[in-house]
Each structure stands twice: as C-alpha cells, then as structure tokens.
Design an enzyme around this catalytic site. Sequence first.
Site, PDB file in Angstrom:
ATOM      1  N   LYS A 180       2.001   4.525   0.614  1.00 52.62           N
ATOM      2  CA  LYS A 180       0.826   4.224  -0.200  1.00 52.62           C
ATOM      3  C   LYS A 180      -0.436   4.234   0.661  1.00 52.62           C
ATOM      4  O   LYS A 180      -0.395   3.926   1.847  1.00 52.62           O
ATOM      5  CB  LYS A 180       1.004   2.863  -0.875  1.00 52.62           C
ATOM      6  N   THR A 225      -0.143  -5.813  -5.556  1.00 53.28           N
ATOM      7  CA  THR A 225      -0.185  -4.384  -5.900  1.00 53.28           C
ATOM      8  C   THR A 225       1.079  -3.653  -5.448  1.00 53.28           C
ATOM      9  O   THR A 225       1.597  -2.810  -6.169  1.00 53.28           O
ATOM     10  CB  THR A 225      -1.416  -3.709  -5.266  1.00 53.28           C
ATOM     11  N   GLY A 226       1.565  -3.970  -4.251  1.00 53.52           N
ATOM     12  CA  GLY A 226       2.758  -3.292  -3.748  1.00 53.52           C
ATOM     13  C   GLY A 226       3.982  -3.588  -4.578  1.00 53.52           C
ATOM     14  O   GLY A 226       4.755  -2.682  -4.919  1.00 53.52           O
TER      15      GLY A 226
END
Length: 271
Positions: A175, A210-211
């Site tokens: 990411k 978010t991860g």
Amino acid sequence: MAIKKALTIAGSDSGGGAGIQADLKTFQELNVFGMSAITAVTAQNTLGVHGVYPLSVEAVVNQIEAIGNDLGTNAVKTGMLFSGEIIKAVAEAVKKFQWEHVVVDPVMIAKGGAPLLQNEAVAALKQYLLPLAMVITPNIPEAEVLADMSIRTMDDRLEAAKRLYQFGAKYVVIKGGHDEGEELVDILYNGEEFTYYKGKRIATKNTHGTGCTFAAAVTAELAKGNTVEQAVQTAKNFIQAAIEDDLEIGNGHGPTNHWAYQQRQQAKIRQ
C-alpha cells in the site's frame, strides 16, 4: 443463495476504528457474514494504544476451531497476531481446515507508533503464515521490515514486492499510504506482473484502521468469489470513500467511515 462468510483473526480495538471491530464492520458493509477469533484485547482510542492484553494460544485456537468445526468460512483475514506462538498456531489451524482464501495483514505498529507485534514474531510470520497466504497487504514500513530493505522509490517498492513474493504468498499488495505526493498508488504483484491502483491523497489525520479495513474488504470480496484483482479494486474504492467521508470522531487519529462506500453505492442506484 448461499451466505458468504469471512473470519477475522486479530486483536480487539476498544475504540472501534481498527482490528476486529473494523473488520466486522467492513464485512457487514460488503454483505458478508463476519466471524472473529480475538488474539489480544487492546485499550485503545484515537490518541493511542494504552494497553495490550494477549489471549492464550489455547484461547485463540479454541475460537478458530469453533468456527472451523461448525460454521466454516469462505475467506480468512489475519491482523494483529502479537506473538510467534499465536502465529504458528493460526497457521496450523489454517492448514487443518484447508482454508485457501487467506489474507494476511502483517500488523506491526499502531497508527500512533505503539508496537503490536513482538520482534521474534516477524520470523514466525515469514516461516509459517506467509506461505499459506493468497494475499499479503503490508504498508511501506511493514514491507521494509519483511523484505529487509529500505523503501524510498517506486522501484524499491517493486523490488520489495518481489522479495515478499518469495515467501510463498500468491499475491503481494504494498500500500502507498506512507508514500509522499498527492497521488496515492497501491501495487499488486502476482509473481509475473504488477497492477497499479491509483487514488487521490486526502488531507486528514483521521486514518486510524485504514490497513485493517482495506485487508478486510479484500477478504470479503474473495469470500464472494471475486478475483484478487477485483477484490483489491473494491478495497481501494471502499477505503477511499471511508477516508473522504470523514467522521471527525475523537481528539487524535480518528477512525474512517465504514458506511461511506455502501452509502455511495445506494446513491448511484437511486440516480
């Protein structure tokens, strides 16, 4: 139509933005029945992690066995596993139940900087769990640790993806959230070619979880039978919406908006 199910094996976040809580919210929003095996309880809010209380290996295994022996699952996501012992036990359970759609989010450090994975556990992650993964989803700092290299450029990220692929996962996602610039690029590597997923960086401090959310979205889509490429694209769209439609909760790194993606989908239908 058969109900699709997803199991998350991860830590609990009392603040609700990451971990088990984020995973279950994401599964629900993507129309997948969510189940959980908790590895550790954290005392946590938007200001940071104030305590980590791991469960015993036996407690973790018994939770997984309860799911495997009755409900079963179409996909599995692992998050914060805390120790080498828990990682090894989770890997054994994955092999026992022959679960194939396994998404490994190698959670190591909380948004505020608190360590969530013991140092000795990194070796266990590489040895036992990554070879069983269909997809691994590290951010740049996590990829640096796993690939044992510094990542500063896109070429570095491509090299890191190749190194991580050697551990046995079928797909590697690195990411781009920790990169700089207005454009945010996630990369997917399948051992032969790279796919790039581009998005716009949002100026906000509210990115807690978010991860976890991204990996959970990938898991949900795999549970529904979508390809890895499709799953990553949906996860990208899901987290983009979750960040853009801010909730403004808490006094630190606030959580993302887990219902934003579904609200946008419903709005499209009404148009």
